[in-house]
Design a protein around this motif. Sequence first.
Motif, PDB file in Angstrom:
ATOM      1  N   GLY A  71       0.940  -1.343   0.038  1.00 13.05           N
ATOM      2  CA  GLY A  71       0.059   0.027   0.203  1.00 13.05           C
ATOM      3  C   GLY A  71       0.842   1.251  -0.061  1.00 13.05           C
ATOM      4  O   GLY A  71       2.078   1.291  -0.027  1.00 13.05           O
ATOM      5  N   PRO A  72       0.281   2.540   0.084  1.00  7.81           N
ATOM      6  CA  PRO A  72       0.979   3.677   0.161  1.00  7.81           C
ATOM      7  C   PRO A  72       2.005   3.857   1.277  1.00  7.81           C
ATOM      8  O   PRO A  72       2.754   4.599   1.294  1.00  7.81           O
ATOM      9  CB  PRO A  72      -0.287   4.710   0.007  1.00  7.81           C
ATOM     10  N   GLU A  73       1.584   3.281   2.351  1.00  7.03           N
ATOM     11  CA  GLU A  73       2.274   3.463   3.418  1.00  7.03           C
ATOM     12  C   GLU A  73       3.322   2.303   3.894  1.00  7.03           C
ATOM     13  O   GLU A  73       4.183   2.447   4.772  1.00  7.03           O
ATOM     14  CB  GLU A  73       1.253   3.831   4.906  1.00  7.03           C
ATOM     15  N   SER A  74       3.039   0.995   3.422  1.00  2.51           N
ATOM     16  CA  SER A  74       3.666   0.230   3.920  1.00  2.51           C
ATOM     17  C   SER A  74       3.540  -0.938   2.862  1.00  2.51           C
ATOM     18  O   SER A  74       2.673  -1.120   2.189  1.00  2.51           O
ATOM     19  CB  SER A  74       3.328  -0.405   5.254  1.00  2.51           C
ATOM     20  N   SER A  75       4.668  -1.975   3.163  1.00  3.55           N
ATOM     21  CA  SER A  75       4.797  -3.480   2.375  1.00  3.55           C
ATOM     22  C   SER A  75       5.260  -4.450   3.516  1.00  3.55           C
ATOM     23  O   SER A  75       6.087  -4.212   3.838  1.00  3.55           O
ATOM     24  CB  SER A  75       5.586  -3.133   1.122  1.00  3.55           C
ATOM     25  N   ILE A  76       4.264  -5.414   3.479  1.00  2.00           N
ATOM     26  CA  ILE A  76       4.574  -6.578   4.416  1.00  2.00           C
ATOM     27  C   ILE A  76       4.400  -7.973   3.708  1.00  2.00           C
ATOM     28  O   ILE A  76       3.300  -8.134   3.228  1.00  2.00           O
ATOM     29  CB  ILE A  76       3.506  -6.489   5.519  1.00  2.00           C
ATOM     30  N   ASP A  77       5.361  -8.777   3.905  1.00  2.00           N
ATOM     31  CA  ASP A  77       5.537  -9.933   3.476  1.00  2.00           C
ATOM     32  C   ASP A  77       5.142 -10.798   4.529  1.00  2.00           C
ATOM     33  O   ASP A  77       5.464 -10.838   5.974  1.00  2.00           O
ATOM     34  CB  ASP A  77       7.032 -10.432   3.183  1.00  2.00           C
ATOM     35  N   VAL A  78       4.157 -11.640   4.550  1.00  2.00           N
ATOM     36  CA  VAL A  78       3.512 -12.257   5.737  1.00  2.00           C
ATOM     37  C   VAL A  78       3.151 -13.896   5.143  1.00  2.00           C
ATOM     38  O   VAL A  78       2.792 -14.072   3.991  1.00  2.00           O
ATOM     39  CB  VAL A  78       2.276 -11.757   6.306  1.00  2.00           C
ATOM     40  N   GLN A 126      -1.181   0.912  12.284  1.00  2.00           N
ATOM     41  CA  GLN A 126      -1.808   0.152  13.146  1.00  2.00           C
ATOM     42  C   GLN A 126      -2.110  -1.140  12.789  1.00  2.00           C
ATOM     43  O   GLN A 126      -2.010  -2.059  13.292  1.00  2.00           O
ATOM     44  CB  GLN A 126      -2.991   0.824  13.845  1.00  2.00           C
ATOM     45  N   ARG A 127      -2.941  -1.314  11.843  1.00  2.00           N
ATOM     46  CA  ARG A 127      -3.430  -2.498  11.257  1.00  2.00           C
ATOM     47  C   ARG A 127      -3.713  -2.154   9.568  1.00  2.00           C
ATOM     48  O   ARG A 127      -3.733  -1.351   9.141  1.00  2.00           O
ATOM     49  CB  ARG A 127      -4.453  -2.915  11.968  1.00  2.00           C
ATOM     50  N   ILE A 128      -3.822  -3.346   8.925  1.00  2.00           N
ATOM     51  CA  ILE A 128      -4.390  -3.504   7.772  1.00  2.00           C
ATOM     52  C   ILE A 128      -5.633  -4.523   7.717  1.00  2.00           C
ATOM     53  O   ILE A 128      -5.642  -5.576   7.979  1.00  2.00           O
ATOM     54  CB  ILE A 128      -3.380  -4.200   6.462  1.00  2.00           C
ATOM     55  N   ASP A 129      -6.862  -4.021   7.091  1.00  2.00           N
ATOM     56  CA  ASP A 129      -8.053  -4.815   7.057  1.00  2.00           C
ATOM     57  C   ASP A 129      -8.183  -4.859   5.454  1.00  2.00           C
ATOM     58  O   ASP A 129      -8.390  -4.330   4.744  1.00  2.00           O
ATOM     59  CB  ASP A 129      -9.189  -4.026   7.427  1.00  2.00           C
ATOM     60  N   MET A 142      -7.044  -9.628  -2.779  1.00  2.00           N
ATOM     61  CA  MET A 142      -7.533  -8.915  -1.591  1.00  2.00           C
ATOM     62  C   MET A 142      -7.272  -7.443  -1.684  1.00  2.00           C
ATOM     63  O   MET A 142      -6.343  -6.926  -2.316  1.00  2.00           O
ATOM     64  CB  MET A 142      -7.040  -9.145  -0.368  1.00  2.00           C
ATOM     65  N   THR A 143      -8.119  -6.618  -1.243  1.00  2.00           N
ATOM     66  CA  THR A 143      -8.085  -5.042  -1.226  1.00  2.00           C
ATOM     67  C   THR A 143      -8.293  -4.704   0.087  1.00  2.00           C
ATOM     68  O   THR A 143      -9.245  -5.476   0.992  1.00  2.00           O
ATOM     69  CB  THR A 143      -9.074  -4.219  -2.309  1.00  2.00           C
ATOM     70  N   VAL A 148      -5.315   4.061  10.061  1.00  2.00           N
ATOM     71  CA  VAL A 148      -5.495   5.438   9.994  1.00  2.00           C
ATOM     72  C   VAL A 148      -6.147   5.945   8.797  1.00  2.00           C
ATOM     73  O   VAL A 148      -6.157   7.306   8.514  1.00  2.00           O
ATOM     74  CB  VAL A 148      -4.071   6.040  10.103  1.00  2.00           C
ATOM     75  N   GLY A 149      -6.868   5.327   8.128  1.00  2.00           N
ATOM     76  CA  GLY A 149      -7.644   5.470   7.070  1.00  2.00           C
ATOM     77  C   GLY A 149      -7.106   5.489   5.509  1.00  2.00           C
ATOM     78  O   GLY A 149      -7.694   6.028   4.744  1.00  2.00           O
ATOM     79  N   GLY A 150      -6.069   5.035   5.490  1.00  2.00           N
ATOM     80  CA  GLY A 150      -5.244   4.946   4.190  1.00  2.00           C
ATOM     81  C   GLY A 150      -5.870   3.974   3.293  1.00  2.00           C
ATOM     82  O   GLY A 150      -6.112   2.919   4.078  1.00  2.00           O
ATOM     83  N   THR A 151      -6.197   4.009   2.105  1.00  2.00           N
ATOM     84  CA  THR A 151      -6.555   3.085   1.287  1.00  2.00           C
ATOM     85  C   THR A 151      -5.579   2.592   0.029  1.00  2.00           C
ATOM     86  O   THR A 151      -4.471   3.019   0.075  1.00  2.00           O
ATOM     87  CB  THR A 151      -7.717   3.639   0.698  1.00  2.00           C
TER      88      THR A 151
END
Length: 160
Positions: A71-78, A126-129, A142-143, A148-151
């Motif tokens: 996403g615009p704020e983060s990239s997480i491999d999980v 905080q989290r990604i939904d 998935m999207t 914090v409201g970032g899409t």
Amino acid sequence: MNLSRIAGAAALGAAAILTLAGCIQLPSPQAPTTTTPTTTEPGTTTPTTSEPVETPSNALVDTQWSGTATGPESSIDVTFTFQEDGTLYITAWSGQDDTPYDDPTDTWSLDGDTLELTLSNIQEIQRIDLTGTYTGSSPIQMTGTDGVGGTGYTMTLTQG
């Protein structure tokens, strides 16, 4: 003993039995139930049975999936395993050393074919939904949004 007394006692006994019989209701006879066999091929019959159908949510339990939430704020491999209690057992998280772990705020749910994931305790966001459609196979597109409201977050989950 007098014959009239014996006849009177017998009559009283018969009256008592008839009185009690009127108060007692015997169960009505029930027609026997039968299973109608179904024909699958000419000359072959099988009994009609109903077997439990595995729901997609049960199919996900104890399976391992991986992907990258970008996403615009983060990239997480999980990499994680879907657990029966609705949580995710994280086995890899962007190369961190403190895996595996099981945080109760990393969750999943399946409503019909809609799969929802929450990846939590992410520092700045905080989290990604995430939401996607589960069709019973891999991959799952998935999207989502962050806490914090970032899409604009996307993730492609693959099984294995």
